[in-house]
Write an enzyme that holds these catalytic residues in place. Structure first.
Site, PDB file in Angstrom:
ATOM      1  NE  ARG A   1      -0.470   2.905 -44.136  1.00  0.00           N
ATOM      2  CZ  ARG A   1      -0.064   3.036 -42.995  1.00  0.00           C
ATOM      3  NH1 ARG A   1      -0.518   3.642 -41.864  1.00  0.00           N
ATOM      4  NH2 ARG A   1       0.922   2.283 -42.568  1.00  0.00           N
TER       5      ARG A   1
ATOM      6  CB  SER B   1      -2.316   4.857 -35.384  1.00  0.00           C
ATOM      7  OG  SER B   1      -3.544   3.988 -35.558  1.00  0.00           O
TER       8      SER B   1
END
Ligand code: PNS
Length: 166
Positions: free
Chosen positions: A97, A135
């Site tokens: 990311r 998450s």
């Protein structure tokens, strides 16, 4: 040179997926554009506390990909490279990311290659709009009453709210 179907590499996308979010789903969709068979490997780690049990995570991810023949979903425990071997896979897919992911991912890729020289890690970048998503943040936002629509698949959003807002 033509490569016969039986020699096409099988890829594994490993992770905890507690829960799977749309950044993961984006990586899965990109990986299946490159590899004809992708196995999503959900880590079953008895030492790690998770919101959803391994079987719950397996069920959630399986139902999302029930109609996609390119995606198989399985639980694994122990070393990832052993799971790769069992699945006759050689490719590890990981999402990258931001620069902050780099060190951890780089260490894992090199350790996995040391453990199994055949294991090749392929990094894919998610859509920009998911580049901040994790998450852990999703769990935190839901726990504190925030809205995660558009960040996780809808069925997972309701299960998360049910589980974390009791
Ligand atoms: O999505 P996550 O939680 O960052 O995934 C981490 C995962 C599951 C890829 C990693 O913890 C893993 O591969 N665990 C299996 C144990 C293992 O093989 N450890 C050595 C790898 S360097």
């Amino acid at each position: 040179m033509r490569v016969s179907v039986s020699h096409q590499p099988v890829a594994v996308f490993p992770g905890s997926f507690d829960p799977l979010h749309l950044g993961h789903a984006d990586i899965i969709s990109r990986a299946t554009q490159i590899f004809p068979r992708l196995i999503v490997g959900i880590l079953e780690n008895p030492n790690k506390q998770t919101v959803f049990t391994p079987d719950e995570r397996l069920g959630m991810v399986r139902s999302l990909y029930a109609n996609d023949p390119a995606v198989e979903v399985r639980l694994f425990s122990g070393l990832l490279v052993n799971f790769l071997q069992q699945m006759r896979a050689t490719i590890i897919i990981r999402g990258m990311r931001a620069v902050s992911d780099f060190e951890y991912e780089f260490q894992m890729a090199l350790m996995n290659r040391r453990l199994s020289p055949a294991a090749e890690t392929v990094f894919l970048t998610p859509k920009e709009e998911y580049s901040y998503l994790s998450s852990r943040l999703v769990r935190e936002v839901v726990t504190l009453g925030g809205d995660v629509s558009g960040l996780v698949p809808e069925p997972i959003r309701s299960l998360l709210e049910e589980r974390l807002r009791r």
